[in-house]
Write a protein that holds these residues in place. Sequence first.
Motif, mmCIF file in Angstrom:
data_model
loop_
_atom_site.group_PDB
_atom_site.id
_atom_site.type_symbol
_atom_site.label_atom_id
_atom_site.label_comp_id
_atom_site.label_asym_id
_atom_site.label_seq_id
_atom_site.Cartn_x
_atom_site.Cartn_y
_atom_site.Cartn_z
ATOM 1 N N ARG A 175 0.847 -1.188 0.000
ATOM 2 C CA ARG A 175 0.000 0.000 0.000
ATOM 3 C C ARG A 175 0.886 1.243 0.000
ATOM 4 O O ARG A 175 1.952 1.259 0.610
ATOM 5 N N ALA A 230 1.180 5.444 0.812
ATOM 6 C CA ALA A 230 0.592 6.454 1.681
ATOM 7 C C ALA A 230 -0.121 7.515 0.846
ATOM 8 O O ALA A 230 0.333 7.885 -0.240
ATOM 9 N N THR A 231 -1.233 8.028 1.388
ATOM 10 C CA THR A 231 -1.963 9.094 0.721
ATOM 11 C C THR A 231 -1.228 10.414 0.945
ATOM 12 O O THR A 231 -0.415 10.533 1.871
ATOM 13 N N ALA A 248 -2.359 13.066 2.288
ATOM 14 C CA ALA A 248 -2.682 13.556 3.628
ATOM 15 C C ALA A 248 -1.834 12.853 4.691
ATOM 16 O O ALA A 248 -1.382 13.481 5.660
ATOM 17 N N GLN A 249 -1.598 11.557 4.531
ATOM 18 C CA GLN A 249 -0.756 10.830 5.480
ATOM 19 C C GLN A 249 0.685 11.334 5.423
ATOM 20 O O GLN A 249 1.330 11.497 6.456
ATOM 21 N N LEU A 250 1.186 11.586 4.229
ATOM 22 C CA LEU A 250 2.552 12.100 4.089
ATOM 23 C C LEU A 250 2.679 13.487 4.715
ATOM 24 O O LEU A 250 3.686 13.791 5.361
ATOM 25 N N ARG A 251 1.656 14.338 4.544
ATOM 26 C CA ARG A 251 1.671 15.659 5.187
ATOM 27 C C ARG A 251 1.672 15.526 6.703
ATOM 28 O O ARG A 251 2.369 16.262 7.402
ATOM 29 N N ALA A 252 0.886 14.595 7.238
ATOM 30 C CA ALA A 252 0.819 14.400 8.689
ATOM 31 C C ALA A 252 2.160 13.935 9.246
ATOM 32 O O ALA A 252 2.595 14.406 10.302
ATOM 33 N N VAL A 253 2.829 13.042 8.566
ATOM 34 C CA VAL A 253 4.144 12.568 9.014
ATOM 35 C C VAL A 253 5.150 13.712 8.959
ATOM 36 O O VAL A 253 5.939 13.910 9.889
#
Length: 119
Positions: free
Chosen positions: A75, A77-78, A80-85
């Motif tokens: 899978r 990462a989206t 949004a997930q990359l921005r959060a990290v």
Amino acid sequence: MGRIRAAYWDPEGTRYGIPTFWWQGASPGYATRRQLRARGLRPGGQPIAGQILWRGIGGTRAAYLYRLDLARPKRTATPAQLRAVRAALTARRTCPTCRQVRPYYIPRSRGECLTCLPL
């Protein structure tokens, strides 16, 4: 076949419960997690299909095998997930006292950057 290799040879799974092979002796249809990752795959919820046993430091070591035909693509990462990290890692480098973003992670034991620490 040496005694050590013979002790770990159980391709039908009668002795160990699952198909067991010696070091570098697994059938072509099996792969470890690292081998799956190198191919861009993941186990995908499938149960352990086999194991490799060998003698190592501290006793007998094991590596679990998964079937290649049941593996799924990794899978990604989206955005949004990359921005959060990225935001979480920036927060670890931001000093709460001077609000400067440092090129290193702020030590949790100290709570502030090395410039703000009292000597």
